[in-house]
Write a protein that holds these residues in place. Structure first.
Motif, PDB file in Angstrom:
ATOM      1  N   GLN A 295       0.840  -1.189   0.000  1.00  0.00           N
ATOM      2  CA  GLN A 295       0.000   0.000   0.000  1.00  0.00           C
ATOM      3  C   GLN A 295       0.877   1.242   0.000  1.00  0.00           C
ATOM      4  O   GLN A 295       1.901   1.283   0.672  1.00  0.00           O
ATOM      5  N   VAL A 296       0.460   2.239  -0.782  1.00  0.00           N
ATOM      6  CA  VAL A 296       1.192   3.488  -0.914  1.00  0.00           C
ATOM      7  C   VAL A 296       0.301   4.643  -0.486  1.00  0.00           C
ATOM      8  O   VAL A 296      -0.873   4.711  -0.862  1.00  0.00           O
ATOM      9  N   GLN A 297       0.856   5.549   0.288  1.00  0.00           N
ATOM     10  CA  GLN A 297       0.155   6.756   0.684  1.00  0.00           C
ATOM     11  C   GLN A 297       0.865   7.968   0.092  1.00  0.00           C
ATOM     12  O   GLN A 297       2.095   8.033   0.091  1.00  0.00           O
ATOM     13  N   LEU A 298       0.089   8.934  -0.392  1.00  0.00           N
ATOM     14  CA  LEU A 298       0.629  10.140  -0.989  1.00  0.00           C
ATOM     15  C   LEU A 298       0.100  11.355  -0.249  1.00  0.00           C
ATOM     16  O   LEU A 298      -1.097  11.446   0.017  1.00  0.00           O
ATOM     17  N   VAL A 299       0.980  12.292   0.067  1.00  0.00           N
ATOM     18  CA  VAL A 299       0.594  13.511   0.751  1.00  0.00           C
ATOM     19  C   VAL A 299       1.094  14.700  -0.041  1.00  0.00           C
ATOM     20  O   VAL A 299       2.303  14.889  -0.187  1.00  0.00           O
ATOM     21  N   GLU A 300       0.151  15.511  -0.562  1.00  0.00           N
ATOM     22  CA  GLU A 300       0.502  16.711  -1.304  1.00  0.00           C
ATOM     23  C   GLU A 300       0.638  17.896  -0.351  1.00  0.00           C
ATOM     24  O   GLU A 300      -0.030  17.959   0.678  1.00  0.00           O
ATOM     25  N   SER A 301       1.474  18.838  -0.729  1.00  0.00           N
ATOM     26  CA  SER A 301       1.632  20.063   0.035  1.00  0.00           C
ATOM     27  C   SER A 301       2.055  21.187  -0.903  1.00  0.00           C
ATOM     28  O   SER A 301       2.479  20.935  -2.027  1.00  0.00           O
ATOM     29  N   GLY A 302       1.941  22.412  -0.429  1.00  0.00           N
ATOM     30  CA  GLY A 302       2.388  23.559  -1.200  1.00  0.00           C
ATOM     31  C   GLY A 302       1.284  24.349  -1.870  1.00  0.00           C
ATOM     32  O   GLY A 302       1.552  25.402  -2.462  1.00  0.00           O
ATOM     33  N   GLY A 303       0.054  23.871  -1.798  1.00  0.00           N
ATOM     34  CA  GLY A 303      -1.047  24.610  -2.384  1.00  0.00           C
ATOM     35  C   GLY A 303      -1.372  25.844  -1.577  1.00  0.00           C
ATOM     36  O   GLY A 303      -0.916  26.014  -0.448  1.00  0.00           O
ATOM     37  N   GLY A 304      -2.163  26.719  -2.172  1.00  0.00           N
ATOM     38  CA  GLY A 304      -2.547  27.937  -1.487  1.00  0.00           C
ATOM     39  C   GLY A 304      -3.047  28.984  -2.445  1.00  0.00           C
ATOM     40  O   GLY A 304      -3.405  28.696  -3.586  1.00  0.00           O
ATOM     41  N   LEU A 305      -3.068  30.214  -1.979  1.00  0.00           N
ATOM     42  CA  LEU A 305      -3.540  31.358  -2.754  1.00  0.00           C
ATOM     43  C   LEU A 305      -2.357  32.162  -3.260  1.00  0.00           C
ATOM     44  O   LEU A 305      -1.435  32.481  -2.498  1.00  0.00           O
ATOM     45  N   VAL A 306      -2.380  32.483  -4.552  1.00  0.00           N
ATOM     46  CA  VAL A 306      -1.317  33.268  -5.154  1.00  0.00           C
ATOM     47  C   VAL A 306      -1.920  34.210  -6.192  1.00  0.00           C
ATOM     48  O   VAL A 306      -2.949  33.905  -6.791  1.00  0.00           O
TER      49      VAL A 306
END
Length: 121
Positions: free
Chosen positions: A1-12
């Motif tokens: 099993q693989v888990q993925l965690v995204e980061s870095g999104g936001g308002l620009v």
């Protein structure tokens, strides 16, 4: 099993830059290709950029020249550098990895939960 965690999104603001990261954990020994998709409200999910295990890349025409996908195999992480952002880039961005199951000799897709990117005018 693989888990993925995204980061870095936001308002620009339009014309600005943002860098997304997606870190994989779990059974990550045989990760093949990695990719970023996005989905805006009322629209289909679309491929933004992809990178193979050998480092070759593909981009959607709408982001060519503005976005760059890269990967760090040691960190099991894929990045999306987004420059010259436009309001139409606003969407939830999803990370996907393709993993080879050596026992069954077939590939499986794994998806992250997504990270919101909002570009204001």
């Amino acid at each position: 099993q693989v888990q993925l965690v995204e980061s870095g999104g936001g308002l620009v603001q339009a014309g600005g830059s943002l860098r997304l990261s997606c870190a994989a954990s779990g059974s990550t020994t045989n990760i093949n290709s990695m990719a970023w998709y996005r989905q805006a409200p009322g629209k289909q999910r679309e491929l933004v950029a992809a990178i193979t295990s050998g480092g070759s890349t593909n981009y959607a025409d709408s982001v060519k020249g503005r976005f760059t996908i890269s990967r760090d195999n040691a960190k099991k992480t894929v990045y999306l550098q987004m420059n010259s952002l436009k309001p139409e880039d606003t969407a939830v961005y999803y990370c996907k990895v393709v993993v080879l199951d050596t026992y069954y000799a077939r590939f499986s897709d794994y998806w992250g939960r997504g990270t919101q990117v909002t570009v204001s005018s």
